[in-house]
Write a protein that holds these residues in place. Sequence first.
Motif, PDB file in Angstrom:
ATOM      1  N   THR A  90       0.844  -1.184   0.000  1.00 45.14           N
ATOM      2  CA  THR A  90       0.000   0.000   0.000  1.00 45.14           C
ATOM      3  C   THR A  90       0.887   1.244   0.000  1.00 45.14           C
ATOM      4  OG1 THR A  90      -0.142  -0.093   2.418  1.00 45.14           O
ATOM      5  CG2 THR A  90      -1.911  -1.145   1.155  1.00 45.14           C
ATOM      6  N   THR A 204      -0.931  -0.283  -4.204  1.00 47.64           N
ATOM      7  CA  THR A 204      -2.274   0.283  -4.204  1.00 47.64           C
ATOM      8  C   THR A 204      -2.221   1.629  -3.484  1.00 47.64           C
ATOM      9  OG1 THR A 204      -3.325  -1.899  -4.154  1.00 47.64           O
ATOM     10  CG2 THR A 204      -4.667  -0.023  -3.483  1.00 47.64           C
ATOM     11  N   ASN A 224      -7.419  -4.302  -2.029  1.00 46.21           N
ATOM     12  CA  ASN A 224      -6.160  -4.774  -2.616  1.00 46.21           C
ATOM     13  C   ASN A 224      -6.345  -5.876  -3.645  1.00 46.21           C
ATOM     14  OD1 ASN A 224      -4.094  -3.238  -1.069  1.00 46.21           O
ATOM     15  ND2 ASN A 224      -5.012  -4.283   0.683  1.00 46.21           N
TER      16      ASN A 224
END
Length: 240
Positions: A90, A204, A224
Amino acid sequence: MTPHNRAKINEIAKKVLLPGDPNRARFVAENFFENPKLVTDVRGILGYTGKYKGIEVSVMASGMGGPSCGIYSYELFTHYDVDTIIRIGTSGGLQEELEVGELVLAMSASTDSAWAHQYNLSGTLSPCPNAKLFTLALKKAEELELKHSAGMVFSSDYFSSYNALGADEWKSWARVGALVQDMETYALYSTAMYLKKRALSILTMTDNCVNGKSFKDEERMEGNRNMIKLALETIVEDAK
């Protein structure tokens, strides 16, 4: 085995997905793998091996930060003879136009970390991904019609330097084109290049530092799925 990984040599696949979060490793195994097997859980860092579309794949968490990611990737590459690692992480967006949930393929990684000092280089190392993996992932993202961008990422030793002292520091990196900030890509790319192995980082964008938009708490795991699918489909394409 290593002090950080209790898996036996033959229990780790040649292709590994590397999220930071152990819970994301479990999520991948339970939702994408056929017949997943837990192969390591040392220090709560979960690792599983299973199959995706007939191809053996492992997923193992790296923990948070460049040093942690560097240690786990180094041991996977050297002790377990892994040839390919794809980070599925992330990141915080540094450009206003990036949408929550958008994927970012890291063409290169800049950093404020001292990670590369160990290589005794007289200049500045600018690590990049394996060209074939990057090209395949970019093509697959377009085929799957996944919202994505590609460019430089900034890997920081600080999880959220934009909230710490020098709160505007991230703006300097945004000014020179960094798309997102994470903590691990630089260490992974550096380690892979040093060992002549293959790596790719797919991120992401979960929280945009510019406009404040972000995933809701209940969206942070499910959000995700596109990233995970892209990483696995890239491995399938690479095997052809």
